[in-house]
Design a protein around this motif. Structure first.
Motif: not given
Length: 213
Positions: A21-41
């Protein structure tokens, strides 16, 4: 093959997919999720068929699970920012109305376009990577400058080129019901739930860590 052989085949295929299973895309989408949460998106998510049902599960988890205590006996402080999560599959009335008025290819795009911004994350789940309604909504998300994530299988289809991050579930299957055009479909659907659980758990960890600062 016997029934037992078929069952062992399914489990063996599943283990092989997990190992690869590819872990790098999971890490990348987790970062996008964090950015969205932090920005109030807002997180917008879409899928078709049984995967739309899995998104209903994800909606419940993303909206609530990161914001309760570990033993689930209490909610954390109301002052803690919550994640806004919109399941574009959730309303039969809205979906059937949009299909009736605009056609099935435009149903998610029409639901998304008036609301999506560059602070948001759009999550698309398509086994083929080519579902027209998912592709058109991703195009809307890209035009709005939103973060985009797709989860697919096979060669990733058009989603692979459109999404900022595309997670392609690896492998192929000989198990009954997921061969030919449906190759690996059951395993894809199993993996979709696991991906959502991993992301929910990571967000919960991040929210808890922020409370300890």
């Amino acid at each position: 093959m016997s029934v037992e052989d078929d069952l062992r085949l399914y489990l063996a295929e599943q283990r092989a997919i997990i190992d690869a299973f590819p872990v790098e895309p999971l890490r990348a989408v987790a970062e996008m999720l964090f950015q969205t949460y932090d920005a109030g998106g807002t997180v917008f998510a879409m899928a078709n068929g049984g995967n739309a049902g899995t998104l209903d599960h994800a909606y419940c988890d993303f909206k609530h699970h990161p914001f309760v205590s570990d033993d689930k006996t209490r909610r954390i402080s109301p002052s803690v920012k919550r994640l806004r999560f919109v399941n574009l599959c959730s309303s039969p009335a809205e979906l059937t109305g949009l299909v009736n008025d605009l056609g099935s290819d435009d149903m998610y795009a029409a639901a998304l376009e008036p609301f999506v911004t560059d602070q948001d994350l759009v999550m698309a789940y398509s086994g083929s990577g080519n579902s027209p309604n998912v592709i058109r909504a991703l195009e809307v998300a890209v035009a709005a400058g939103a973060r985009t994530f797709a989860m697919t299988k096979g060669d990733g289809g058009r989603c692979r080129a459109l999404a900022d991050v595309c997670l392609v579930v690896p492998g192929s299957s000989a198990f009954p019901g997921q061969t030919g055009p449906n190759d690996n479909n059951f395993h894809f659907e199993d993996a979709m739930l696991s991906v959502n659980h991993m992301l929910v758990g990571l967000l919960k960890q991040r929210v808890a860590a922020a409370q300890q600062r």
